[in-house]
Every structure is written in structure tokens, then in C-alpha cells.
Write a protein that holds these residues in place. Structure first.
Motif, short mmCIF file in Angstrom:
data_model
loop_
_atom_site.label_atom_id
_atom_site.label_comp_id
_atom_site.label_asym_id
_atom_site.label_seq_id
_atom_site.Cartn_x
_atom_site.Cartn_y
_atom_site.Cartn_z
N GLY A 53 -7.27 9.05 -2.94
CA GLY A 53 -6.15 7.91 -2.21
C GLY A 53 -7.00 6.62 -1.50
O GLY A 53 -7.65 5.70 -2.56
N ALA A 54 -6.48 6.97 -0.33
CA ALA A 54 -6.99 5.06 0.17
C ALA A 54 -8.18 5.59 0.26
O ALA A 54 -9.15 6.25 0.19
N LEU A 85 3.51 4.36 -0.02
CA LEU A 85 4.13 5.70 -0.15
C LEU A 85 5.15 5.10 -1.93
O LEU A 85 5.24 5.78 -2.60
N SER A 109 -6.40 13.08 -0.76
CA SER A 109 -6.16 12.88 0.77
C SER A 109 -4.52 11.58 1.07
O SER A 109 -3.50 12.69 0.38
N TYR A 110 -4.25 10.37 0.86
CA TYR A 110 -3.05 10.22 0.68
C TYR A 110 -2.56 9.96 -0.49
O TYR A 110 -1.65 9.86 -0.59
N VAL A 142 2.64 9.38 6.33
CA VAL A 142 0.97 10.00 6.85
C VAL A 142 0.62 9.61 7.97
O VAL A 142 -0.56 10.49 9.08
N ALA A 200 1.46 2.31 3.19
CA ALA A 200 0.47 3.96 3.13
C ALA A 200 1.49 5.46 3.74
O ALA A 200 0.98 5.74 3.92
N VAL A 201 0.93 4.13 5.79
CA VAL A 201 0.71 5.54 6.44
C VAL A 201 2.20 5.10 7.25
O VAL A 201 2.81 6.15 8.09
#
Length: 271
Positions: A53-54, A85, A109-110, A142, A200-201
Motif C-alpha cells: 500500500g501507500a 486507484l 492497506s491501500y 479510500v 489514491a484516496v
């Protein structure tokens, strides 16, 4: 609405044993310990694909990777681009298309959001494993999930050609990401962390692979990056086989045997 956590029979038995010893566990949820590698099956094993993940990289899986290989599993650790994403899903989907045979797809995680979306395009993915992972449903982000119950994370922002990248403030990295690692190890992770683009979020999830692919989830009780309560709620609505461990967000480094164990549980289900 109530959700049911599906717990394998052998995990339920383990939970019963812990109860007799006076261990406190959540109802219907097994308390994982740092167990050793599982017995090697004589049948052909699926390829385990690990997606970080991040604020991490593929080296974070090194101890888990070694254990899986020792047990005879083909393993790949993907360098997740962390650019958003949508684009990360496309990258992982393309990578999966190069692998022949059944796959156990693991996301930390991510990376959990990435595997939730990328697995939908590949019928060879036979199991999903979430390690302290995000499990979004369609339309969720996210970032939106994180704001529901996760602690605030002190971030450092950098403007880049394709937007803004964020990383954890190195002075707070250990408390957020790696509280159960020694100071030197955590400091090394802090200065080598890979920043993630804000997409990503903010990119919305579009697939729900866990609806058709069996899933497992390892919940980290000492997590200061994704609140344990949020991990539980996402796992429950996904119908995941769930275990818990007293570990920080960096569980694959601090408890590699436990992470290996739940991955191999999922792998055996594909055989």
C-alpha cells in the motif's frame, strides 16, 4: 443490518482454546498468534501475488515472501505505482494477466482497495487476502473511508507534475505506521517510504470482487493508520474470514508468520 463474520472451523477451535486460557477476543473473531508456516500440501499451489500500500514498497513483504517460498508457493511482489486507484488497478490487472493458473491476491492497506478492483477482471484470482486493508464498495473512496473512524495522520505534501504526493511526516512515522517495530527499523522505513498521489484516496472504487471471490482479512488491533473498528466493519460487510492480531499497521514486518498463515489458509481453499 447485522453482518456475519465467517470463521473457518480450525480458527474457531483456536479461539475457543484462547478463551479457556483467559484471552480476550471479540465475539466470532479469532485472535491470531505469530504461528509458524503451515504444512506444505502435495498438490499444485496457486501463485501468491503481494500488493503493498501507500508509504511502503514491495520489500515490506520480504519476510512473508521467504516463508511462502519455503512452503513451496510461487510468489510475486508487485511494485504498486501509488498514482491513483484507477491507474493502479489497471497496472495490477495487466500484471495479473501475465500469470498462468490460480492466484491468491493479497493487499496491504491501500493495496486492499487495489485488489478489490483488479481481481474483478481476472477469473484466475481464487482468493483475496486483506492485511490491515481497505475494502471499499462501489462509489467509495479510500479517503472517505479513512475519515469515518481512522486517526488523523500527519502528512507532508509535495506538488508533482501529475498532482500532489503525500507521505507520512518522518517524525511521526513510527507512531502511525510501525509502533511495534524497534526505533531503528521504523526510522529506516520512514526515510525510504514511497509517497502516494492524492488520487489514491480520491478515486472512487468501481468493483467489488469480494462479492464473487472468497476473502480473508487480518485485522491489526494496534493500528494507528486504519482504525481497527473500521477494518472490522469493512471485513464484516465483505463477508471475509476474519482473524485479529495485536500488531501495528506494519504487521507484515512485525508478525510475518501470522500474515503467512492467513495467506496459506486462503491458498488451501483454492486447491
Amino acid at each position: 443490518m447485522r453482518f456475519r463474520v465467517r470463521v473457518p472451523r480450525r480458527v474457531a477451535l483456536a479461539a475457543g482454546a484462547l478463551t479457556l486460557l483467559g484471552a480476550a477476543t471479540a465475539p466470532g473473531v479469532a485472535m491470531a498468534t505469530d504461528r509458524g508456516p503451515s504444512e506444505v500440501s502435495a498438490s499444485v499451489k496457486p501463485t501468491v501475488v503481494l500488493v503493498h500500500g501507500a508509504w511502503a514498497d514491495s520489500s515490506s513483504w520480504s519476510q512473508v515472501l521467504e516463508r511462502l517460498r519455503k512452503d513451496g508457493y510461487p510468489v510475486r511482489a508487485i511494485a504498486n505505482p501509488l498514482r491513483g486507484l484507477t491507474s493502479d488497478t489497471a497496472y495490477v490487472s495487466g500484471y495479473l494477466s501475465t500469470i498462468k493458473g490460480p492466484v491468491v491476491l493479497v493487499g496491504h492497506s491501500y493495496g486492499g482497495a487495489v485488489i478489490t478492483n483488479s481481481a474483478a477482471s481476472d477469473p484466475d484470482v481464487k482468493a483475496l487476502v486483506y492485511i490491515a486493508g481497505f475494502i471499499p464498495v462501489k462509489g467509495e473512496t479510500v479517503g472517505g473511508l479513512a475519515t469515518q473512524s481512522s486517526p488523523s495522520i500527519p502528512l507532508v505534501s509535495t506538488v508533482v507534475p501529475d498532482g500532489t504526493d503525500v507521505s507520512i511526516d518522518p517524525d511521526h512515522f513510527r507512531e502511525v505506521f510501525a509502533g511495534d517495530l524497534d526505533k531503528n527499523t521504523a526510522a529506516g522505513l520512514a526515510v525510504t517510504q514511497r509517497p502516494a498521489n492524492t488520487r489514491a484516496v480520491t478515486d472512487a472504487s468501481v468493483e467489488e470482487a469480494f462479492r464473487t471471490v472468497p476473502s480473508w482479512s487480518l485485522i491489526t488491533r494496534q493500528d494507528h493508520a486504519i482504525a481497527p473498528a473500521l477494518q472490522r466493519s469493512m471485513s464484516q460487510r465483505a463477508g471475509a474470514h476474519t482473524e485479529e492480531v495485536n500488531a501495528s499497521h506494519a504487521v507484515m514486518i512485525s508478525h510475518p508468520a501470522t500474515v503467512t498463515h492467513i495467506i496459506e489458509d486462503a491458498a488451501r481453499d483454492t486447491q
